[in-house]
Design an enzyme around this catalytic site. Sequence first.
Site, PDB file in Angstrom:
ATOM      1  N   LYS A  80       4.651   4.422   7.904  1.00 30.43           N
ATOM      2  CA  LYS A  80       3.471   3.783   7.289  1.00 30.43           C
ATOM      3  C   LYS A  80       3.035   2.600   8.133  1.00 30.43           C
ATOM      4  CE  LYS A  80       2.028   1.931   2.762  1.00 30.43           C
ATOM      5  NZ  LYS A  80       2.458   1.661   1.382  1.00 30.43           N
ATOM      6  N   SER A 155      -0.359   3.604  -2.257  1.00 31.42           N
ATOM      7  CA  SER A 155      -0.970   3.311  -0.985  1.00 31.42           C
ATOM      8  C   SER A 155      -0.352   4.071   0.193  1.00 31.42           C
ATOM      9  CB  SER A 155      -0.875   1.817  -0.697  1.00 31.42           C
ATOM     10  OG  SER A 155       0.479   1.410  -0.597  1.00 31.42           O
ATOM     11  N   SER A 179       3.671   2.823  -4.823  1.00 31.99           N
ATOM     12  CA  SER A 179       3.016   3.405  -3.650  1.00 31.99           C
ATOM     13  C   SER A 179       3.792   4.464  -2.898  1.00 31.99           C
ATOM     14  CB  SER A 179       2.614   2.307  -2.681  1.00 31.99           C
ATOM     15  OG  SER A 179       1.433   1.733  -3.139  1.00 31.99           O
TER      16      SER A 179
HETATM   17  N1  GLN Z   1      -1.442   0.599  -6.864  1.00 31.00           N
HETATM   18  C1  GLN Z   1      -0.616  -0.558  -6.819  1.00 31.00           C
HETATM   19  C2  GLN Z   1      -1.371  -1.726  -6.240  1.00 31.00           C
HETATM   20  O1  GLN Z   1      -2.475  -1.538  -5.803  1.00 31.00           O
HETATM   21  C3  GLN Z   1       0.643  -0.281  -6.051  1.00 31.00           C
HETATM   22  C4  GLN Z   1       0.586  -0.588  -4.616  1.00 31.00           C
HETATM   23  C5  GLN Z   1       1.876  -0.481  -3.890  1.00 31.00           C
HETATM   24  O2  GLN Z   1       2.904  -0.061  -4.418  1.00 31.00           O
HETATM   25  N2  GLN Z   1       1.842  -0.918  -2.648  1.00 31.00           N
HETATM   26  O3  GLN Z   1      -0.901  -2.827  -6.247  1.00 31.00           O
END
Ligand code: GLN
Length: 490
Positions: A80, A155, A179
Site C-alpha cells: 500500500k 482505503s 481499511s
Molecule cells: N473508512 C475509515 C476512515 O475513513 C477507515 C479508514 C482506515 O482504516 N484507514 O477513516
Amino acid sequence: MTQKTIAATALSREIREHKRSVRETALETLKNIQTLDVSVGAFLTVLPEEELLAKADAIQKKIDDGTLTGPLAGVPVAVKDNICTKNLRTTCASKILETFVPPYSATAVEQLEAAGALIVGKTNMDEFAMGSTTETSAFLQTRNPWNLEHVPGGSSGGSCAAVAAKEVPLALGSDTGGSIRQPSAFCGVTGIKPTYGTVSRYGLIAYASSLDQIGPVAQNVSDCAALLEAIAGHDPKDATSLQRQDCQFSAACVQDVKGMKIGIPEAYLQEGLDEDIREAILKAADTFRALGAQVETFPLPLTEYAIPAYYLIASAEASSNLARFDGVKYGYRAPEGEGLHEMYKRSRSQGFGPEVKRRIMLGSFVLSAGYYDAYYLKALRTRALIRESYTKAFRTYDLLLAPAYPTTAPKLGVSLEDPLKMYLGDIHTVSVNLAGLPAISVPCGFDRQGLPIGMQLIGDAFAEKTLIRAAYTFEQAADVLAAAPAGKED
Ligand code: GLN
C-alpha cells in the site's frame, strides 16, 4: 477480471523445488499487471522490469545457496502506498507527496525483503487512508475486479483489488478503522487487522497513530497467516511495538473449532444491514455450528457510540499528524505566495484533497481549547468503555462473528456524494481499532448481484491464532470462492 495464478505458499513451494524460477515468476507478475491493471487500476507505481529482475535474481541466488528457505521466498507482494519503500515513490495517493521518494523502508517492508519476498509495486488507496472506497485517491480510480462498475472498497482498495484480480498473490494494507477488512470483504479476499502493536508502524505514514496497524491481504487464510508471521515482531523503532513471543501464525491453520464459543453482537444484525449479508452471516453461523462450535447472539453495549468516537479521535490525531506536510519538510510546495504563512497555506490548500481537509478541520476543531473536553475527551472516555464492553464479551466468547460492512461494494461515484453516510458504514469495523483488537475478514458468500460478501471474526487482544484457526476451518469447510457466480471467477 482475474488471472490464473496459484496462491503464495504453493507458489513458493514450487520455487523452492525448482519447478519455477523467481525470474519467471517476476515476469509473469509483470505480465499480469500489464494486462489486468489497465481496467482494475490497482497500482500507482510498478517497479521497472530491469530492477525487478535484478531483485528476482538476487533472491534466486539466496534460495539456491540455502539462505532463504521460508514460505515467502520469491513471492511477489504489493505494498500500500502509505508504507515507505526506500528509493521507491510513496505518495499516500496525495498530491502533497506526489514526488516523495523515501530514504528508508518501513520495518514491515524490511522484514518482507529479509524473508525473500519480491516487492513489485505500490498500490492505490484513499488519500492518506481516509475513505472507504479508494475514490479519494488524487491519482487513480481503482475498480472492483468482480464488477468493474463497483468500488473495491477502501482505503486499502488497491491492495485488495490487486490480490482479487490475481495480479499478485499477496499485499500489505493498513487498517485504522476497517481499511483492510472492508476492501477484503468487497473484493472476496482475506485480510487481517492485527492486535495493535503486533506489526511495527515505523515507516507507515501516520493517519491516526493510536489506531493504525499494517496487516496482510491474501487469497486465502494460510497465505494471510504466513504474511502476518513475516511482518510481526518487536521493533525498537516503534515505541508502541509489542514484545510478543506467540507469532507462529501459520501453525494455527488447523481445522478445529469444536467447543469454540462464538458470539454475534445483536446490534450488528439489525437495521441498515443488507438482507443478503444477514443471510450469509447466519449461514456462516450454521456452518460453525455444524463444525462443532457454539454460536449465539448477545447484546454488545455501546455499538452506537463507536462511529462518533472513532471519527473524533481519528480526525484529531490526523490533524496533528498531517501538520508535518507544510511545503518545507516533504513533498509539494506551492510555486508562488508571499511569506512563510502564505506558502504554508497555499501548499496545504493545493496539496490536500477535500476529504483530508474535512478531517483536518474536524480534528483541529475538537482539539481546540473550547471544545476539547466536550468532544475529544468524551470520545476518549467512550473509547475506554467500548474496550471494556469487549473485555466483558471475551469472558464468555472465544471470538465474535460480525459482518465486515453493512453493504457489498457500491457503484463507483455514489459514496462520495454523502461523506456522513460513508462514515456511518464503518459501524462494524471501527470499534475493533478503538479497542486495539485483532480481526480477520473472510469471504462468506455472494449477494444477488454476484458481489462478494465478507464476514469478520473478532478476537480478544493477542487472539490472532484463534481467529486464524476459526477462519481456516470455515474456509476449508465452506469453500465459498469455489461457489462463485459463473463467469466471475476462473
Ligand atoms: N473508512 C475509515 C476512515 O475513513 C477507515 C479508514 C482506515 O482504516 N484507514 O477513516
